[in-house]
Design a protein around this motif. Structure first.
Motif, PDB file in Angstrom:
ATOM      1  N   TYR A  97     -43.451  -2.184   3.611  1.00 14.59           N
ATOM      2  CA  TYR A  97     -42.866  -2.034   4.623  1.00 14.59           C
ATOM      3  C   TYR A  97     -43.452  -2.801   5.864  1.00 14.59           C
ATOM      4  N   ILE A  98     -44.299  -3.486   5.410  1.00 15.71           N
ATOM      5  CA  ILE A  98     -45.810  -3.550   6.586  1.00 15.71           C
ATOM      6  C   ILE A  98     -44.954  -5.388   6.230  1.00 15.71           C
ATOM      7  N   MET A  99     -44.877  -5.872   5.375  1.00 16.20           N
ATOM      8  CA  MET A  99     -44.699  -7.159   4.845  1.00 16.20           C
ATOM      9  C   MET A  99     -43.395  -8.289   6.047  1.00 16.20           C
ATOM     10  N   PRO A 100     -43.946  -9.241   6.028  1.00 14.10           N
ATOM     11  CA  PRO A 100     -42.847  -9.625   7.271  1.00 14.10           C
ATOM     12  C   PRO A 100     -41.487 -10.075   6.168  1.00 14.10           C
ATOM     13  N   GLY A 101     -40.830 -10.646   6.880  1.00 11.25           N
ATOM     14  CA  GLY A 101     -38.699 -11.480   6.320  1.00 11.25           C
ATOM     15  C   GLY A 101     -38.952  -9.809   6.038  1.00 11.25           C
ATOM     16  N   THR A 102     -37.693 -10.930   4.985  1.00 13.58           N
ATOM     17  CA  THR A 102     -36.537 -10.111   4.770  1.00 13.58           C
ATOM     18  C   THR A 102     -37.381  -9.750   3.510  1.00 13.58           C
ATOM     19  N   ILE A 103     -38.247  -9.551   2.616  1.00 15.22           N
ATOM     20  CA  ILE A 103     -38.281  -8.835   1.289  1.00 15.22           C
ATOM     21  C   ILE A 103     -39.003  -7.413   2.017  1.00 15.22           C
ATOM     22  N   ARG A 104     -39.397  -7.473   3.610  1.00 12.64           N
ATOM     23  CA  ARG A 104     -39.461  -5.814   3.894  1.00 12.64           C
ATOM     24  C   ARG A 104     -38.562  -4.635   3.295  1.00 12.64           C
ATOM     25  N   TRP A 105     -37.783  -5.048   3.174  1.00 11.29           N
ATOM     26  CA  TRP A 105     -36.054  -4.319   2.753  1.00 11.29           C
ATOM     27  C   TRP A 105     -36.599  -3.598   1.992  1.00 11.29           C
ATOM     28  N   CYS A 106     -37.687  -4.273   0.803  1.00 11.08           N
ATOM     29  CA  CYS A 106     -38.170  -3.482  -0.901  1.00 11.08           C
ATOM     30  C   CYS A 106     -37.932  -2.009  -0.408  1.00 11.08           C
ATOM     31  N   PHE A 107     -38.582  -1.630   1.143  1.00 15.97           N
ATOM     32  CA  PHE A 107     -38.895  -0.420   1.066  1.00 15.97           C
ATOM     33  C   PHE A 107     -38.333   0.836   1.336  1.00 15.97           C
ATOM     34  N   VAL A 108     -36.762   0.620   1.219  1.00 15.55           N
ATOM     35  CA  VAL A 108     -36.057   1.004   1.274  1.00 15.55           C
ATOM     36  C   VAL A 108     -35.812   1.555   0.245  1.00 15.55           C
ATOM     37  N   LEU A 109     -35.784   0.598  -1.104  1.00 18.17           N
ATOM     38  CA  LEU A 109     -35.328   1.011  -2.288  1.00 18.17           C
ATOM     39  C   LEU A 109     -36.650   2.260  -2.911  1.00 18.17           C
ATOM     40  N   PHE A 110     -38.147   1.571  -2.661  1.00 13.94           N
ATOM     41  CA  PHE A 110     -39.639   2.916  -3.051  1.00 13.94           C
ATOM     42  C   PHE A 110     -39.165   4.117  -1.902  1.00 13.94           C
ATOM     43  N   SER A 111     -38.478   3.838  -1.117  1.00 15.39           N
ATOM     44  CA  SER A 111     -38.810   5.676  -0.333  1.00 15.39           C
ATOM     45  C   SER A 111     -37.787   6.136  -0.912  1.00 15.39           C
ATOM     46  N   CYS A 112     -36.635   5.645  -1.158  1.00 12.27           N
ATOM     47  CA  CYS A 112     -35.392   6.828  -1.905  1.00 12.27           C
ATOM     48  C   CYS A 112     -36.092   6.786  -3.253  1.00 12.27           C
ATOM     49  N   LEU A 113     -36.476   6.574  -3.963  1.00 10.26           N
ATOM     50  CA  LEU A 113     -37.771   6.733  -5.188  1.00 10.26           C
ATOM     51  C   LEU A 113     -38.677   7.082  -4.825  1.00 10.26           C
ATOM     52  N   PHE A 114     -39.152   7.879  -3.883  1.00  7.47           N
ATOM     53  CA  PHE A 114     -39.895   7.954  -3.400  1.00  7.47           C
ATOM     54  C   PHE A 114     -39.437   9.652  -3.755  1.00  7.47           C
ATOM     55  N   VAL A 115     -38.184   9.884  -2.449  1.00  8.99           N
ATOM     56  CA  VAL A 115     -37.675  11.122  -2.362  1.00  8.99           C
ATOM     57  C   VAL A 115     -36.947  11.403  -3.635  1.00  8.99           C
ATOM     58  N   LEU A 116     -36.402  10.893  -4.371  1.00  6.12           N
ATOM     59  CA  LEU A 116     -35.829  11.625  -5.502  1.00  6.12           C
ATOM     60  C   LEU A 116     -37.073  11.734  -6.208  1.00  6.12           C
ATOM     61  N   ILE A 117     -37.929  11.759  -6.793  1.00  7.39           N
ATOM     62  CA  ILE A 117     -39.243  12.032  -7.348  1.00  7.39           C
ATOM     63  C   ILE A 117     -39.939  13.429  -6.570  1.00  7.39           C
ATOM     64  N   VAL A 118     -39.398  13.649  -4.891  1.00  4.15           N
ATOM     65  CA  VAL A 118     -40.527  14.382  -4.822  1.00  4.15           C
ATOM     66  C   VAL A 118     -39.067  15.520  -4.973  1.00  4.15           C
ATOM     67  N   LEU A 119     -38.019  15.215  -4.606  1.00  2.95           N
ATOM     68  CA  LEU A 119     -37.019  16.300  -5.188  1.00  2.95           C
ATOM     69  C   LEU A 119     -36.731  16.765  -6.794  1.00  2.95           C
ATOM     70  N   THR A 120     -36.961  16.029  -7.358  1.00  2.00           N
ATOM     71  CA  THR A 120     -37.209  15.789  -9.133  1.00  2.00           C
ATOM     72  C   THR A 120     -38.016  17.419  -9.124  1.00  2.00           C
ATOM     73  N   ALA A 121     -39.850  16.179  -8.706  1.00  2.00           N
ATOM     74  CA  ALA A 121     -40.929  17.947  -9.093  1.00  2.00           C
ATOM     75  C   ALA A 121     -40.702  19.188  -8.388  1.00  2.00           C
ATOM     76  N   GLY A 122     -39.556  19.519  -7.333  1.00  2.00           N
ATOM     77  CA  GLY A 122     -39.558  20.701  -7.294  1.00  2.00           C
ATOM     78  C   GLY A 122     -39.110  21.787  -8.095  1.00  2.00           C
ATOM     79  N   TYR A 123     -38.042  21.142  -9.055  1.00  2.00           N
ATOM     80  CA  TYR A 123     -37.639  22.054  -9.870  1.00  2.00           C
ATOM     81  C   TYR A 123     -38.806  21.106 -11.031  1.00  2.00           C
TER      82      TYR A 123
END
Length: 214
Positions: A97-123
């Motif tokens: 997220y704090i990286m410059p340029g288009t590589i910054r948008w990789c944060f979307v992928l990892f944020s989705c992964l984080f949300v999925l981990i949180v949801l899975t952990a809840g079960y």
């Protein structure tokens, strides 16, 4: 007034349950202190919460420590896996997220992964408290349930993450609510989650020894 304070009145039953949750919250926090035992503590807490209001309710403190001991190895391994992947995905989300340029948008992928981990952990730990399965099957079932019951999963995630989100966003307010965290919150969240999950798990409960999936 006398009827209000009768042992069988709705008010006294509610107050009795609040007292139970306060006791379980304190025990839960104490057994979480080493951090690596959080998984076993969550599994034990859910074991107790699922039994509230049933004929299996019994002695909750004894039930808690029995479940803590019986599920310690598997729940600890599951917790460590979730912790490693959760911390890694959260770090990568911030890093990109704090990286410059288009590589910054990789944060979307990892944020989705984080949300999925949180949801899975809840079960994961509620499943472990109710069903005997391998680690892989438990993760797989947790993932299936978290996606299949997404609105419910998001609601559970709110309960589970609220104190930690508040800690990051408003540390002063978090400290103001410290009494709530210590006395009641985590056991109450597990109790509410167990109520939400009873309908989800109900089709698989008649034979508890049978795995949900192979």
């Amino acid at each position: 007034m006398g009827a209000l304070f009768s042992p069988d009145s709705k008010f006294m039953r509610i107050m009795s349950r609040v007292g139970d949750l306060m006791i379980m919250n304190l025990i839960f926090l104490v057994t979480c202190i080493p951090i690596v035992t959080i998984g076993a503590s969550l599994t034990a807490l859910y074991t107790v919460c699922f039994r509230f209001g049933t004929e299996k309710e019994g002695k909750m403190v004894r039930t808690y420590f029995k479940a803590f001991k019986e599920n310690f190895k598997q729940s600890t391994l599951l917790w460590l896996v979730i912790l490693i992947f959760g911390v890694t995905s959260a770090f990568n989300t911030y890093f990109f997220y704090i990286m410059p340029g288009t590589i910054r948008w990789c944060f979307v992928l990892f944020s989705c992964l984080f949300v999925l981990i949180v949801l899975t952990a809840g079960y994961t730990f509620p499943l472990l408290s109710q069903f005997s399965n391998s680690m892989i099957s438990t993760f797989k079932n947790a993932l299936i349930f978290s996606v299949g019951y997404l609105p419910r999963s998001l609601l559970m995630a709110v309960f589970n993450l609220f104190p930690f989100a508040l800690l990051l966003l408003d540390f002063y307010r978090f400290l103001q609510m410290g009494f709530l965290w210590i006395v009641l919150y985590f056991a109450t969240a597990a109790y509410v989650n167990s109520i939400l999950l009873k309908k989800v798990f109900a089709p698989y409960m008649p034979n508890k020894e049978e795995e949900i999936t192979e």
